[in-house]
Design an enzyme around this catalytic site. Structure first.
Site: not given
Ligand code: 5GP
Ligand code: ZN
Length: 112
Positions: A2, A5, A44, A85, A91, A98
């Site tokens: 990720c 991360c 996460h 999003n 999207g 985030h």
């Protein structure tokens, strides 16, 4: 694997605007406004729903506090936009929750 991360762990460089024990706030690589900062929980979660279900509220509260802190640091407290999003239809391209903090100009309706 990720990306966010890796950014949290410092394996990928980023420009930090703010950080605390729960979140980091970094400049977006591809800014859509004069100020475009991403507030990212250090833990996460795939998206906002995952965070709502699997956080006891601490990360959610830390995100809200960090958004206000970023607005203050960036001098946009009087007006800015927060965008999340969620999922493919929303999207979302990075599947680590985030929050976009956008400002520094009068924002149009179509952004992100
Ligand atoms: P999303 O489309 O998932 O809501 O937003 C992902 C955001 O992350 C995009 O605005 C994109 O420009 C930003 N982004 C993707 N990779 C990186 C990176 O490696 N570093 C930084 N600072 N931003 C990134
Ligand atoms: Zn992650």
């Amino acid at each position: 694997m990720c990306i966010f991360c890796d950014i949290v762990e410092g394996k990928i460089p980023s420009t930090k605007v703010y950080e605390d024990e729960s979140v980091i706030a970094i400049r977006d690589l591809n800014p859509q406004a004069p100020v475009h900062v991403l507030v990212i929980p250090r833990k996460h979660f795939d998206n906002i729903v995952d965070m709502a279900h699997n956080d006891d509220g601490a990360y959610s509260a830390a995100v809200v506090d960090a958004i206000a802190e970023v607005a203050k640091i960036e001098g946009i407290e009087d007006g800015f936009r927060v965008i999340n999003n969620c999922g493919e239809d929303g999207g979302q391209s990075v599947m680590h929750v985030h929050f976009h903090v956008l400002g520094g100009a009068k924002l149009g309706e179509k952004i992100l």
